[in-house]
Design an enzyme around this catalytic site. Sequence first.
Site, short mmCIF file in Angstrom:
data_model
loop_
_atom_site.label_atom_id
_atom_site.label_comp_id
_atom_site.label_asym_id
_atom_site.label_seq_id
_atom_site.Cartn_x
_atom_site.Cartn_y
_atom_site.Cartn_z
N LYS A 15 0.85 -1.20 0.00
CA LYS A 15 0.00 0.00 0.00
C LYS A 15 0.88 1.24 0.00
O LYS A 15 2.05 1.20 0.42
CB LYS A 15 -0.95 0.05 1.20
CG LYS A 15 -0.28 0.06 2.59
CD LYS A 15 0.21 1.42 3.08
CE LYS A 15 0.82 1.36 4.48
NZ LYS A 15 1.69 2.50 4.81
N ASP A 138 -2.03 -1.43 10.71
CA ASP A 138 -2.31 -1.42 9.27
C ASP A 138 -3.02 -2.68 8.79
O ASP A 138 -3.47 -2.74 7.64
CB ASP A 138 -1.00 -1.30 8.46
CG ASP A 138 -0.46 0.12 8.45
OD1 ASP A 138 -1.16 1.05 8.89
OD2 ASP A 138 0.69 0.30 7.98
O1 C5P Z 1 0.34 -1.09 15.41
P1 C5P Z 1 1.75 -1.23 14.95
O2 C5P Z 1 2.49 -2.31 15.69
O3 C5P Z 1 1.90 -1.36 13.49
O4 C5P Z 1 2.47 0.13 15.34
C1 C5P Z 1 3.87 0.33 15.25
C2 C5P Z 1 4.26 1.51 16.11
O5 C5P Z 1 3.70 2.72 15.60
C3 C5P Z 1 3.78 1.37 17.53
O6 C5P Z 1 4.92 1.43 18.34
C4 C5P Z 1 2.91 2.54 17.82
O7 C5P Z 1 3.33 3.23 18.94
C5 C5P Z 1 3.03 3.45 16.61
N1 C5P Z 1 1.68 3.82 16.14
C6 C5P Z 1 1.02 4.87 16.73
N2 C5P Z 1 -0.25 5.18 16.34
C7 C5P Z 1 -0.86 4.47 15.35
C8 C5P Z 1 -0.19 3.40 14.74
C9 C5P Z 1 1.09 3.09 15.16
O8 C5P Z 1 1.55 5.54 17.63
N3 C5P Z 1 -2.09 4.79 14.98
#
Ligand code: C5P
Length: 292
Positions: A15, A138
């Site tokens: 994406k 995501d």
């Molecule tokens: O959810 P995911 O593991 O993909 O997120 C990776 C990092 O990005 C996490 O450490 C999170 O703190 C940050 N993040 C965030 N807000 C989001 C998505 C991700 O702070 N909406």
Amino acid sequence: MSATLFQLEAHAPAKINLSLEVLGRRSDGYHDLVSVMQTVGLYDRLTVHPANILSLSCDALELAGEDNLALRAGQLLRDRFPGNIGGKLFLSKVIPVAAGLGGGSSDAAAALVSLSRLWNLRASCVDLQTLAAELGSDVPYFLYGGTALIQGRGERVTALPSPPTAHYVLTTPPTPVSTARIFEELPSDAWTDGKTTLGLAASIRRGEPVKVGRNALEQTLFQLYPTVRDCFEAVVALAPGRTIVSGSGGTIAALFPSQAAARHAAKSLEERGYHVVAVPSTTPPDWQTPCR
Ligand code: C5P
């Protein structure tokens, strides 16, 4: 997804974020986002075979470990729908890793859908979305694919009509980027009201030609990873007003008016030593459509 008696195969697309705004930081440490995402014609391939135990192998050996998100997706699905169920996953990687293209999240969504079919679980879309959100911010989007508006932490996905095929050049600098680090360092003055992104979603709904919005993570990314800024400058010189960082980077997406123009630009960026692909926007493959 293609199926024979003994295997299921899903193409898991990359994406890009056509726009990404951060509204603020939440009490759980995540950030509230408004984003428009678009799948593009760059795919990992996930193959699933019946087996007694659940396992994953991958042609990128460094991704074949226990923390692979596709394997974790299988484990989570098995825990939620108990039974003695196994599966042999094989992942063929094409999408650059830690590059803002969502490859791992797409693989995880493909694993959820493939294994729920292999195991005949009759998991509903709501079941899959709940598991997807547990796996990563995501992952829920990849149960939809195509063009979509993303809100909340990433779990609120609204399908948008697919604009006419657009042509993108994706340029990925060699440095892997830590999404967690970008969000940790993001200053509150990067927070906005989401109007640019909501405006882009509205224009897509009206059937207007697609354009790029803004990415709130861009400046923090450039400060922490100066080589990504150099790459951005090389791309923006070829596509001014049509260039944006995808997600937390480092891939830079640039929109071109034709496939020929995209290929031409890709060639000149390749000559500077970047990893470059020219890809079209895509509509969802059949494994993604049930949730749309
Ligand atoms: O959810 P995911 O593991 O993909 O997120 C990776 C990092 O990005 C996490 O450490 C999170 O703190 C940050 N993040 C965030 N807000 C989001 C998505 C991700 O702070 N909406």
